[in-house]
Design a protein around this motif. Structure first.
Motif, mmCIF file in Angstrom:
data_model
loop_
_atom_site.group_PDB
_atom_site.id
_atom_site.type_symbol
_atom_site.label_atom_id
_atom_site.label_comp_id
_atom_site.label_asym_id
_atom_site.label_seq_id
_atom_site.Cartn_x
_atom_site.Cartn_y
_atom_site.Cartn_z
ATOM 1 N N TYR A 205 -1.039 -14.648 1.461
ATOM 2 C CA TYR A 205 -1.854 -13.449 1.652
ATOM 3 C C TYR A 205 -3.286 -13.910 1.871
ATOM 4 O O TYR A 205 -3.791 -14.760 1.133
ATOM 5 C CB TYR A 205 -1.773 -12.548 0.412
ATOM 6 C CG TYR A 205 -2.542 -11.245 0.499
ATOM 7 C CD1 TYR A 205 -1.897 -10.054 0.803
ATOM 8 C CD2 TYR A 205 -3.906 -11.192 0.236
ATOM 9 C CE1 TYR A 205 -2.590 -8.846 0.866
ATOM 10 C CE2 TYR A 205 -4.611 -9.999 0.303
ATOM 11 C CZ TYR A 205 -3.943 -8.827 0.608
ATOM 12 O OH TYR A 205 -4.639 -7.629 0.667
ATOM 13 N N ASP A 215 -7.901 -0.663 8.131
ATOM 14 C CA ASP A 215 -6.907 -0.870 9.188
ATOM 15 C C ASP A 215 -7.496 -1.681 10.339
ATOM 16 O O ASP A 215 -7.063 -1.550 11.486
ATOM 17 C CB ASP A 215 -6.403 0.481 9.703
ATOM 18 C CG ASP A 215 -5.810 1.333 8.595
ATOM 19 O OD1 ASP A 215 -4.974 0.816 7.836
ATOM 20 O OD2 ASP A 215 -6.200 2.512 8.472
ATOM 21 N N SER A 218 -3.908 -5.442 12.263
ATOM 22 C CA SER A 218 -2.507 -5.282 11.893
ATOM 23 C C SER A 218 -1.849 -6.659 11.909
ATOM 24 O O SER A 218 -1.646 -7.251 12.975
ATOM 25 C CB SER A 218 -1.795 -4.344 12.880
ATOM 26 O OG SER A 218 -0.427 -4.216 12.549
ATOM 27 N N SER A 221 0.191 -10.876 7.101
ATOM 28 C CA SER A 221 -0.337 -11.575 5.918
ATOM 29 C C SER A 221 -1.856 -11.580 5.822
ATOM 30 O O SER A 221 -2.406 -12.059 4.833
ATOM 31 C CB SER A 221 0.174 -13.021 5.880
ATOM 32 O OG SER A 221 -0.302 -13.756 6.993
ATOM 33 N N PHE A 223 -5.291 -9.299 5.621
ATOM 34 C CA PHE A 223 -5.666 -7.928 5.301
ATOM 35 C C PHE A 223 -7.166 -7.808 5.035
ATOM 36 O O PHE A 223 -7.773 -8.671 4.390
ATOM 37 C CB PHE A 223 -4.911 -7.437 4.055
ATOM 38 C CG PHE A 223 -3.432 -7.294 4.253
ATOM 39 C CD1 PHE A 223 -2.871 -6.081 4.616
ATOM 40 C CD2 PHE A 223 -2.590 -8.389 4.082
ATOM 41 C CE1 PHE A 223 -1.505 -5.954 4.809
ATOM 42 C CE2 PHE A 223 -1.216 -8.265 4.271
ATOM 43 C CZ PHE A 223 -0.671 -7.051 4.632
ATOM 44 N N TYR A 224 -7.741 -6.738 5.545
ATOM 45 C CA TYR A 224 -9.062 -6.282 5.123
ATOM 46 C C TYR A 224 -8.846 -5.115 4.158
ATOM 47 O O TYR A 224 -7.947 -4.291 4.359
ATOM 48 C CB TYR A 224 -9.887 -5.793 6.308
ATOM 49 C CG TYR A 224 -10.397 -6.896 7.203
ATOM 50 C CD1 TYR A 224 -11.595 -7.555 6.929
ATOM 51 C CD2 TYR A 224 -9.684 -7.285 8.349
ATOM 52 C CE1 TYR A 224 -12.061 -8.567 7.739
ATOM 53 C CE2 TYR A 224 -10.146 -8.297 9.170
ATOM 54 C CZ TYR A 224 -11.338 -8.935 8.857
ATOM 55 O OH TYR A 224 -11.794 -9.948 9.668
ATOM 56 N N SER A 225 -9.679 -5.042 3.132
ATOM 57 C CA SER A 225 -9.599 -3.884 2.247
ATOM 58 C C SER A 225 -10.456 -2.747 2.778
ATOM 59 O O SER A 225 -10.249 -1.582 2.447
ATOM 60 C CB SER A 225 -10.074 -4.255 0.842
ATOM 61 O OG SER A 225 -11.454 -4.526 0.839
ATOM 62 N N ASN A 243 -6.609 -2.316 -1.703
ATOM 63 C CA ASN A 243 -5.245 -2.811 -1.579
ATOM 64 C C ASN A 243 -4.705 -3.241 -2.938
ATOM 65 O O ASN A 243 -5.323 -4.067 -3.611
ATOM 66 C CB ASN A 243 -5.183 -4.012 -0.623
ATOM 67 C CG ASN A 243 -5.521 -3.642 0.807
ATOM 68 O OD1 ASN A 243 -5.519 -2.467 1.164
ATOM 69 N ND2 ASN A 243 -5.820 -4.632 1.620
ATOM 70 N N VAL A 255 2.159 -4.261 -0.285
ATOM 71 C CA VAL A 255 0.781 -3.776 -0.333
ATOM 72 C C VAL A 255 0.785 -2.255 -0.356
ATOM 73 O O VAL A 255 1.424 -1.615 0.475
ATOM 74 C CB VAL A 255 -0.043 -4.265 0.874
ATOM 75 C CG1 VAL A 255 -1.485 -3.748 0.786
ATOM 76 C CG2 VAL A 255 -0.039 -5.775 0.959
ATOM 77 N N LYS A 257 -1.952 0.975 -0.379
ATOM 78 C CA LYS A 257 -3.351 1.373 -0.224
ATOM 79 C C LYS A 257 -3.633 2.545 -1.162
ATOM 80 O O LYS A 257 -3.001 3.587 -1.052
ATOM 81 C CB LYS A 257 -3.649 1.774 1.219
ATOM 82 C CG LYS A 257 -3.607 0.605 2.195
ATOM 83 C CD LYS A 257 -4.040 1.034 3.579
ATOM 84 C CE LYS A 257 -3.914 -0.107 4.579
ATOM 85 N NZ LYS A 257 -4.806 -1.219 4.279
#
Length: 318
Positions: A205, A215, A218, A221, A223-225, A243, A255, A257
């Motif tokens: 991650y 978002d 996409s 593995s 990710f932005y919060s 997250n 995950v 949200k």
């Protein structure tokens, strides 16, 4: 194990001349409620804790209160890094003794990034650093872009990484293809501020900060919060969240949200002046929200902003 990934608090932020501290305090109280409910094994804050390198006193006090509540009162470990808005030196103050209470606050990038091990997971904290800093730190004259710098940082981590355990990368970067907003500071001119997603392949991650949309990308593995709250009108259609990550011993994860609901939202109203000023319309609105108002009228209107603010006191942009 379970951890919560957040980023881009930007404490001390001023939007159109309005200090956001009270609204940030409101949002962080929600965050504390989420932490209390979820009881995570760790909290990740992926950079830009402050909005500028010399934050105002009230922002420093707010961060101090929140970190103390999470780390000391709730006894939850924190892994935080500096972002491009933070002062690496200021955030580094006290880190040598903070870590004894499991507050791992990484302000300055180190040549060798040692993992922080919590709940069977190895967390690698990589504070934001300009390519020139990484070039000097690693003694590599070929580093000229953020892509070069991140490749070198991850390359050093990989040499000592235990691939048989879950590994999490915490960074502050602009991944190629991510969606931007007006409130993000450009990392560099042209495309040299971007990094490619394939660099993070060694990690189960990747927890990133910098882009303000949860978002923004996409990817299975990476990710932005997203940011703590909306900081520009380009973000009006975003739903802010944190997250919540449940990670298994084999590195697989889910995950969720968890939404953050503002006290005063940032919205856009579009219509004709008389329509917007009609009680039948505005009585259905939250008139305390921060607003950008687009008028569709073709003729001139005498001092429209003053008249609009009699109904919408937090109209910020026309």
């Amino acid at each position: 194990m379970k951890f919560i990934h957040t980023a881009d608090w930007h404490l001390g932020k001023i939007v159109h001349g309005i200090h956001m501290t009270d609204n940030q305090k409101y949002m962080l109280q929600q965050f504390l409620n989420i932490v209390e409910k979820e009881k995570p094994d760790a909290i990740i804050i992926a950079g830009d804790l402050y909005d500028r390198s010399v934050p105002p006193t009230e922002a420093v006090d707010l961060l101090n209160d929140i970190l103390f509540t999470i780390n000391i009162d709730m006894k939850v470990p924190i892994l935080a890094i500096s972002g491009n808005h933070d002062s690496a030196e200021r955030l580094s103050f006290g880190t040598s003794w903070y870590k004894h209470s499991q507050l791992h606050l990484h302000g300055k990038l180190e040549e060798e990034i040692e993992p922080v091990r919590i709940g069977g997971v190895n967390f690698y904290c990589a504070p934001f650093a300009e390519p020139g800093v990484v070039r000097q730190l690693h003694g590599d004259e070929s580093i000229h872009s953020h892509q070069d710098a991140m490749k070198s940082i991850i390359g050093k981590i990989e040499k000592k990484m235990n691939v048989n355990e879950p590994n999490v990368f915490i960074g502050h970067a602009f991944v190629l293809g991510g969606q931007t907003s007006d409130s993000e500071r450009v990392l560099s001119v042209g495309g040299s501020g971007c990094v490619s997603g394939d660099l993070f392949a060694p990690f189960a991650y990747t927890a990133l900060g910098h882009l303000h949309s949860p978002d923004a990308i996409s990817h299975p593995s990476i990710f932005y919060s997203g940011s703590l709250m909306k900081y520009s009108f380009s973000e009006v259609n975003q739903s802010k969240s944190v997250n919540i990550v449940d990670m298994k011993p084999d590195g697989t994860f889910t995950v969720q949200k968890c939404p953050l609901i503002p006290k005063q939202d940032m919205r856009e109203i579009k219509g004709y002046f008389n329509e917007i000023m009609d009680p039948a319309f505005y009585e259905k609105q939250n008139r305390e929200d921060y607003l950008t108002i687009t008028l569709l009228d073709e003729g001139s209107i005498l001092d429209p902003m003053q008249k609009l603010r009699q109904i919408y006191p937090h109209a910020l942009q026309l």
